[in-house]
Design a protein around this motif. Structure first.
Motif, PDB file in Angstrom:
ATOM      1  N   VAL A 248      16.673   2.779   7.806  1.00 11.46           N
ATOM      2  CA  VAL A 248      15.057   2.941   8.609  1.00 11.46           C
ATOM      3  C   VAL A 248      15.183   4.042   8.805  1.00 11.46           C
ATOM      4  O   VAL A 248      14.359   4.550   8.997  1.00 11.46           O
ATOM      5  N   ALA A 249      16.308   4.941   9.527  1.00  9.85           N
ATOM      6  CA  ALA A 249      16.278   6.071   9.502  1.00  9.85           C
ATOM      7  C   ALA A 249      15.816   7.321   8.427  1.00  9.85           C
ATOM      8  O   ALA A 249      15.045   8.155   8.804  1.00  9.85           O
ATOM      9  N   GLY A 250      16.416   6.710   6.912  1.00 12.48           N
ATOM     10  CA  GLY A 250      15.488   7.228   5.936  1.00 12.48           C
ATOM     11  C   GLY A 250      14.023   7.060   6.047  1.00 12.48           C
ATOM     12  O   GLY A 250      13.663   8.286   5.000  1.00 12.48           O
ATOM     13  N   LEU A 251      13.303   6.287   6.324  1.00 13.29           N
ATOM     14  CA  LEU A 251      12.333   5.847   6.369  1.00 13.29           C
ATOM     15  C   LEU A 251      11.147   6.271   6.999  1.00 13.29           C
ATOM     16  O   LEU A 251       9.982   6.754   6.909  1.00 13.29           O
ATOM     17  N   THR A 252      11.935   6.941   8.574  1.00 13.51           N
ATOM     18  CA  THR A 252      11.013   6.867   9.571  1.00 13.51           C
ATOM     19  C   THR A 252      10.436   8.235   9.216  1.00 13.51           C
ATOM     20  O   THR A 252       9.040   8.504   9.236  1.00 13.51           O
ATOM     21  N   PRO A 253      11.206   9.669   8.460  1.00 14.01           N
ATOM     22  CA  PRO A 253       9.977  10.725   8.533  1.00 14.01           C
ATOM     23  C   PRO A 253       8.769  10.143   7.357  1.00 14.01           C
ATOM     24  O   PRO A 253       7.906  10.935   7.890  1.00 14.01           O
ATOM     25  N   ALA A 254       8.577   9.542   6.774  1.00 13.76           N
ATOM     26  CA  ALA A 254       7.663   9.067   5.472  1.00 13.76           C
ATOM     27  C   ALA A 254       6.539   8.457   5.959  1.00 13.76           C
ATOM     28  O   ALA A 254       5.761   8.244   5.596  1.00 13.76           O
ATOM     29  N   LEU A 255       7.546   7.577   7.290  1.00 12.70           N
ATOM     30  CA  LEU A 255       6.237   6.736   7.189  1.00 12.70           C
ATOM     31  C   LEU A 255       5.200   7.332   9.356  1.00 12.70           C
ATOM     32  O   LEU A 255       4.147   7.216   9.618  1.00 12.70           O
ATOM     33  N   LEU A 256       5.936   8.394   9.878  1.00 11.30           N
ATOM     34  CA  LEU A 256       5.791   8.915  10.707  1.00 11.30           C
ATOM     35  C   LEU A 256       4.624  10.191   9.668  1.00 11.30           C
ATOM     36  O   LEU A 256       3.067  10.539  10.850  1.00 11.30           O
ATOM     37  N   ALA A 257       4.742  10.878   9.091  1.00 10.14           N
ATOM     38  CA  ALA A 257       3.752  11.601   8.269  1.00 10.14           C
ATOM     39  C   ALA A 257       2.874  10.480   7.419  1.00 10.14           C
ATOM     40  O   ALA A 257       1.395  11.131   7.653  1.00 10.14           O
TER      41      ALA A 257
ATOM     42  N   LEU B 203       1.002  -1.524   0.198  1.00 13.01           N
ATOM     43  CA  LEU B 203       0.553  -0.693  -0.406  1.00 13.01           C
ATOM     44  C   LEU B 203       1.048   1.256   0.042  1.00 13.01           C
ATOM     45  O   LEU B 203       1.122   2.176  -0.690  1.00 13.01           O
ATOM     46  N   ASN B 204       1.870   0.949   0.826  1.00 19.26           N
ATOM     47  CA  ASN B 204       2.696   2.670   1.033  1.00 19.26           C
ATOM     48  C   ASN B 204       4.380   1.907   1.022  1.00 19.26           C
ATOM     49  O   ASN B 204       4.601   1.253   2.077  1.00 19.26           O
ATOM     50  N   LYS B 205       4.964   2.025   0.051  1.00 14.42           N
ATOM     51  CA  LYS B 205       6.378   1.860  -0.589  1.00 14.42           C
ATOM     52  C   LYS B 205       7.662   2.172   0.866  1.00 14.42           C
ATOM     53  O   LYS B 205       7.776   0.785   1.783  1.00 14.42           O
ATOM     54  N   SER B 206       6.954   3.156   1.501  1.00 16.53           N
ATOM     55  CA  SER B 206       8.350   3.679   3.012  1.00 16.53           C
ATOM     56  C   SER B 206       7.512   2.982   3.693  1.00 16.53           C
ATOM     57  O   SER B 206       8.301   2.525   4.290  1.00 16.53           O
ATOM     58  N   VAL B 207       6.560   2.921   4.186  1.00 15.15           N
ATOM     59  CA  VAL B 207       5.647   1.769   5.100  1.00 15.15           C
ATOM     60  C   VAL B 207       6.340   0.956   4.801  1.00 15.15           C
ATOM     61  O   VAL B 207       6.724   0.038   6.330  1.00 15.15           O
ATOM     62  N   PHE B 208       6.387  -0.282   4.152  1.00 12.27           N
ATOM     63  CA  PHE B 208       6.813  -1.307   3.431  1.00 12.27           C
ATOM     64  C   PHE B 208       7.834  -1.680   4.323  1.00 12.27           C
ATOM     65  O   PHE B 208       8.680  -2.237   4.765  1.00 12.27           O
ATOM     66  N   LEU B 209       9.234  -0.713   3.277  1.00 10.35           N
ATOM     67  CA  LEU B 209      10.103  -1.099   3.263  1.00 10.35           C
ATOM     68  C   LEU B 209      10.762  -0.791   4.801  1.00 10.35           C
ATOM     69  O   LEU B 209      11.833  -1.334   5.007  1.00 10.35           O
ATOM     70  N   TRP B 210       9.781   0.222   5.150  1.00  5.31           N
ATOM     71  CA  TRP B 210      10.657   0.680   7.382  1.00  5.31           C
ATOM     72  C   TRP B 210      10.297  -0.828   7.924  1.00  5.31           C
ATOM     73  O   TRP B 210      10.802  -1.382   8.777  1.00  5.31           O
ATOM     74  N   SER B 211       8.754  -1.525   7.323  1.00  2.00           N
ATOM     75  CA  SER B 211       8.521  -2.120   8.511  1.00  2.00           C
ATOM     76  C   SER B 211       9.674  -3.845   7.635  1.00  2.00           C
ATOM     77  O   SER B 211      10.376  -4.017   8.927  1.00  2.00           O
ATOM     78  N   ILE B 212      10.644  -3.744   6.718  1.00  2.00           N
ATOM     79  CA  ILE B 212      10.767  -5.713   6.286  1.00  2.00           C
ATOM     80  C   ILE B 212      11.926  -5.348   6.932  1.00  2.00           C
ATOM     81  O   ILE B 212      13.234  -6.296   7.455  1.00  2.00           O
TER      82      ILE B 212
END
Length: 285
Positions: free
Chosen positions: A190-199, A26-35
């Protein structure tokens, strides 16, 4: 030689499969952060123990920070590229760019030489990239030329970033173990995707819909590289490294057959040509 070849083929397939999972999310940033968060949590004690037992010098720490920064940029570029382009289009470019850039840098800046096979390989890769980019194509469904080129340019940036962090990580391996270095790169990713995850505020929704593929992706992501490492214990890297990029062909087939992407025959042919170019450069270039 049969077992290491099988392991490398499995490594390429595993990498292509978790990439396909990302494209379907659904959301590429969230998925990549999760795995990536799952192995990051698991490996954190390994890094802490090693740094406590064997503290590094300030220049060595600076190199680790540079690696983390490059991984953060890479993760953001990767998520954006998966949002913009088809798997069968962007994956061969992302994976092939590094193989293309390294010999060209060697020739034009380091005074190295390439064999005839190497130049043929470069020509194959450039031709494959050009066709995948759609330059000169008449397919109006792709929208404007600028919009059609954007995922290709992003994929090239991903490949350039990959080339950069590989060089930095080669230097880092002089100061830190591979497992701890893997954790450092995971933290940066993970740090690179954290802002997108929070947003996005979509973490719970992503896990609800894609829990099984997140768990499998968390296994396949490091597993693909571990399979490659096991193969390297039994055969030379010069022969196995290029073979691992067979994932470009696997990804093209997955994109066409499972994700129902368009231009199937053309993209599969391009991925095969690019993989052939990688083999020529890596094994005989």
């Amino acid at each position: 030689m049969i077992l290491p070849i099988f392991l490398v083929l499995a490594s390429g397939m595993a990498h292509a499969v978790w990439s396909m999972f990302t494209k379907r999310s659904l959301n590429k940033s969230v998925f990549l952060w999760s795995i990536m968060m799952i192995p990051t949590v698991i490996l954190l004690p390994v890094l802490i123990v090693e740094l406590v037992r064997e503290p590094l010098t300030m220049p060595a720490y600076a190199l680790l920070v540079l690696s983390m920064a490059l991984q953060a940029l890479y993760s953001w570029l990767l998520s954006q590229t998966y949002e913009l382009g088809d798997l069968s289009q962007i994956y061969p470019i992302m994976r092939g760019t590094s193989t293309l850039l390294v010999p060209l840098i060697g020739v034009f800046f380091l005074g190295e030489t390439l064999s005839s096979f190497g130049w043929i390989g470069i020509a194959c890769m450039l031709g494959g990239f050009l066709i995948l980019s759609g330059v000169g194509g008449k397919d109006a469904r792709q929208g404007s030329r600028k919009k059609g080129l954007k995922p290709v340019l992003m994929a090239l940036c991903v490949g350039l970033c990959t080339t950069s962090y590989v060089f930095v990580d080669k230097l880092n391996l002089q100061h830190i173990s591979p497992l701890s270095l893997l954790e450092v790169t995971n933290i940066g990713f993970v740090a690179g995707l954290t802002p997108a995850l929070l947003a996005s505020r979509q973490l719970r929704q992503e896990w609800k819909v894609n829990r099984s593929t997140i768990m499998l992706g968390a296994l396949l992501n490091p597993g693909s590289y571990l399979l490659f490492l096991f193969a390297l214990e039994q055969a030379p890297m010069a022969r196995l490294g290029p073979l691992r990029e067979v994932g470009t062909v696997f990804a093209a087939f997955l994109g066409i057959l499972l994700l129902k992407e368009q231009q199937g025959k053309k993209r599969i042919l391009c991925s095969i040509v690019i993989f052939g170019g990688i083999l020529l450069i890596g094994m005989w270039g």
